[in-house]
Design a protein around this motif. Structure first.
Motif, PDB file in Angstrom:
ATOM      1  N   ASN A  46       0.863  -1.169   0.000  1.00  0.00           N
ATOM      2  CA  ASN A  46       0.000   0.000   0.000  1.00  0.00           C
ATOM      3  C   ASN A  46       0.904   1.225   0.000  1.00  0.00           C
ATOM      4  O   ASN A  46       2.123   1.088  -0.113  1.00  0.00           O
ATOM      5  CB  ASN A  46      -1.016  -0.021   1.165  1.00  0.00           C
ATOM      6  CG  ASN A  46      -0.364  -0.139   2.530  1.00  0.00           C
ATOM      7  OD1 ASN A  46       0.739   0.343   2.766  1.00  0.00           O
ATOM      8  ND2 ASN A  46      -1.053  -0.792   3.450  1.00  0.00           N
ATOM      9  N   ARG A  48      -2.695 -11.846   7.057  1.00  0.00           N
ATOM     10  CA  ARG A  48      -3.796 -11.401   6.207  1.00  0.00           C
ATOM     11  C   ARG A  48      -4.565 -10.301   6.907  1.00  0.00           C
ATOM     12  O   ARG A  48      -4.181  -9.837   7.980  1.00  0.00           O
ATOM     13  CB  ARG A  48      -4.693 -12.580   5.863  1.00  0.00           C
ATOM     14  CG  ARG A  48      -5.304 -13.240   7.112  1.00  0.00           C
ATOM     15  CD  ARG A  48      -6.174 -14.400   6.785  1.00  0.00           C
ATOM     16  NE  ARG A  48      -7.393 -13.903   6.169  1.00  0.00           N
ATOM     17  CZ  ARG A  48      -8.559 -14.526   6.235  1.00  0.00           C
ATOM     18  NH1 ARG A  48      -8.668 -15.671   6.870  1.00  0.00           N
ATOM     19  NH2 ARG A  48      -9.628 -14.016   5.664  1.00  0.00           N
ATOM     20  N   GLU A  49      -5.682  -9.901   6.333  1.00  0.00           N
ATOM     21  CA  GLU A  49      -6.468  -8.772   6.831  1.00  0.00           C
ATOM     22  C   GLU A  49      -6.809  -8.876   8.316  1.00  0.00           C
ATOM     23  O   GLU A  49      -6.687  -7.899   9.061  1.00  0.00           O
ATOM     24  CB  GLU A  49      -7.745  -8.658   6.004  1.00  0.00           C
ATOM     25  CG  GLU A  49      -8.702  -7.595   6.511  1.00  0.00           C
ATOM     26  CD  GLU A  49     -10.061  -7.650   5.837  1.00  0.00           C
ATOM     27  OE1 GLU A  49     -10.837  -6.715   6.068  1.00  0.00           O
ATOM     28  OE2 GLU A  49     -10.357  -8.612   5.109  1.00  0.00           O
ATOM     29  N   THR A  73      -5.526  -6.174  10.979  1.00  0.00           N
ATOM     30  CA  THR A  73      -6.503  -5.311  11.656  1.00  0.00           C
ATOM     31  C   THR A  73      -6.327  -5.385  13.167  1.00  0.00           C
ATOM     32  O   THR A  73      -6.345  -4.355  13.856  1.00  0.00           O
ATOM     33  CB  THR A  73      -7.937  -5.697  11.253  1.00  0.00           C
ATOM     34  OG1 THR A  73      -8.061  -5.562   9.834  1.00  0.00           O
ATOM     35  CG2 THR A  73      -8.966  -4.816  11.940  1.00  0.00           C
ATOM     36  N   ASP A 131      -4.847 -11.498   1.004  1.00  0.00           N
ATOM     37  CA  ASP A 131      -5.803 -10.389   1.090  1.00  0.00           C
ATOM     38  C   ASP A 131      -5.163  -9.081   0.600  1.00  0.00           C
ATOM     39  O   ASP A 131      -5.410  -8.003   1.123  1.00  0.00           O
ATOM     40  CB  ASP A 131      -6.336 -10.210   2.523  1.00  0.00           C
ATOM     41  CG  ASP A 131      -7.114 -11.403   3.031  1.00  0.00           C
ATOM     42  OD1 ASP A 131      -7.554 -12.229   2.203  1.00  0.00           O
ATOM     43  OD2 ASP A 131      -7.298 -11.522   4.255  1.00  0.00           O
ATOM     44  N   GLY A 150      -5.686  -7.166  -1.931  1.00  0.00           N
ATOM     45  CA  GLY A 150      -6.606  -6.101  -2.338  1.00  0.00           C
ATOM     46  C   GLY A 150      -7.090  -5.276  -1.167  1.00  0.00           C
ATOM     47  O   GLY A 150      -7.177  -4.052  -1.239  1.00  0.00           O
ATOM     48  N   VAL A 151      -7.387  -5.933  -0.073  1.00  0.00           N
ATOM     49  CA  VAL A 151      -7.821  -5.236   1.138  1.00  0.00           C
ATOM     50  C   VAL A 151      -6.648  -4.484   1.768  1.00  0.00           C
ATOM     51  O   VAL A 151      -6.779  -3.334   2.187  1.00  0.00           O
ATOM     52  CB  VAL A 151      -8.436  -6.228   2.153  1.00  0.00           C
ATOM     53  CG1 VAL A 151      -8.784  -5.533   3.457  1.00  0.00           C
ATOM     54  CG2 VAL A 151      -9.665  -6.892   1.559  1.00  0.00           C
ATOM     55  N   LYS A 180      -4.157  -3.239   0.367  1.00  0.00           N
ATOM     56  CA  LYS A 180      -3.872  -2.049  -0.436  1.00  0.00           C
ATOM     57  C   LYS A 180      -4.659  -0.847   0.065  1.00  0.00           C
ATOM     58  O   LYS A 180      -4.201   0.288  -0.025  1.00  0.00           O
ATOM     59  CB  LYS A 180      -4.203  -2.332  -1.902  1.00  0.00           C
ATOM     60  CG  LYS A 180      -3.886  -1.209  -2.834  1.00  0.00           C
ATOM     61  CD  LYS A 180      -4.189  -1.590  -4.268  1.00  0.00           C
ATOM     62  CE  LYS A 180      -3.778  -0.479  -5.209  1.00  0.00           C
ATOM     63  NZ  LYS A 180      -3.956  -0.851  -6.605  1.00  0.00           N
ATOM     64  N   ARG A 181      -5.834  -1.066   0.614  1.00  0.00           N
ATOM     65  CA  ARG A 181      -6.701   0.024   1.083  1.00  0.00           C
ATOM     66  C   ARG A 181      -6.570   0.283   2.580  1.00  0.00           C
ATOM     67  O   ARG A 181      -7.212   1.195   3.105  1.00  0.00           O
ATOM     68  CB  ARG A 181      -8.150  -0.291   0.729  1.00  0.00           C
ATOM     69  CG  ARG A 181      -8.410  -0.357  -0.782  1.00  0.00           C
ATOM     70  CD  ARG A 181      -9.865  -0.582  -1.125  1.00  0.00           C
ATOM     71  NE  ARG A 181     -10.457  -1.799  -0.575  1.00  0.00           N
ATOM     72  CZ  ARG A 181     -10.388  -3.007  -1.132  1.00  0.00           C
ATOM     73  NH1 ARG A 181      -9.736  -3.163  -2.263  1.00  0.00           N
ATOM     74  NH2 ARG A 181     -10.959  -4.042  -0.568  1.00  0.00           N
ATOM     75  N   MET A 182      -5.751  -0.496   3.282  1.00  0.00           N
ATOM     76  CA  MET A 182      -5.614  -0.330   4.729  1.00  0.00           C
ATOM     77  C   MET A 182      -4.694   0.846   5.057  1.00  0.00           C
ATOM     78  O   MET A 182      -3.887   1.260   4.233  1.00  0.00           O
ATOM     79  CB  MET A 182      -5.091  -1.615   5.374  1.00  0.00           C
ATOM     80  CG  MET A 182      -6.083  -2.764   5.273  1.00  0.00           C
ATOM     81  SD  MET A 182      -5.479  -4.293   6.034  1.00  0.00           S
ATOM     82  CE  MET A 182      -5.976  -3.985   7.736  1.00  0.00           C
TER      83      MET A 182
END
Length: 181
Positions: free
Chosen positions: A20, A68-69, A73, A91, A93-94, A96-98
């Motif tokens: 990211n 992973r996500e 988190t 994960d 794709g997720v 990348k937005r974190m």
């Protein structure tokens, strides 16, 4: 000082890269694990302090994802400042937005093992660079710099001088008067 730029990681042929665009800064909390096993990574997330960057030496293996996500988190809730994984994640794709920086050697959908063994807070190798517990880590989309804390004041002074010099050069460029001799 060590540098882990994506284009120059010697042992992983440039595989450790950001997933990211979140800038990274913090102190290293290190984990050494066997390839594909994330048991001690779970423990490290629970042990690390707010502001720590978890650095995982999984020997560059990308067969099984170590994180992973969900784990990221949880780490973010605990105040972990980021991850550098010399292994795989999933994960992507997720991630990348974190809003927590994640660097890794690769991506795979295959999950990890949880068997151990491993070690926490010992010197590790990440992308061919030694990272010690407590080293200062600074990263962006170009890569990660590893700084020994005892070298930090001198490096900071040099960095400030470089920023000042480059600001002057940028002003000259914008004014069309850059002396390129």
């Amino acid at each position: 000082m060590g540098v882990l730029p994506p284009s120059q990681c010697p042992s992983n042929q440039g595989k450790i890269r950001p997933y990211n665009t979140v800038s990274l800064i913090g102190c290293a909390f290190t984990v050494k694990t066997r390839p594909g096993d994330n048991l001690l990574l779970h423990k490290a997330i629970d042990m690390a302090s707010s502001g720590d960057v978890i650095v995982v030496d999984a020997q560059g293996d990308i067969t099984n994802a170590l994180i992973r996500e969900l784990m990221i988190t949880w780490a973010q809730v605990r105040g972990i400042a980021g991850f550098i994984i010399d292994g795989a994640i999933r994960d992507a794709g997720v991630i990348k937005r974190m809003s927590i920086p994640v660097y890794a050697a690769g991506v795979t959908p295959a999950g990890p093992y949880k068997d151990g063994p491993g070690e926490i807070n010992i010197p590790v190798s990440c992308g061919g660079v030694t990272v010690r517990p407590g080293d200062i880590l600074i990263g962006d989309e170009d890569g990660v710099v590893v700084i020994n804390p005892k070298d930090a004041p001198g490096i900071l002074e040099k960095a400030r001088k470089t920023v000042t010099k480059e600001a002057g050069v940028m002003t000259d460029i914008k004014n069309g008067i850059w002396d390129r001799t």
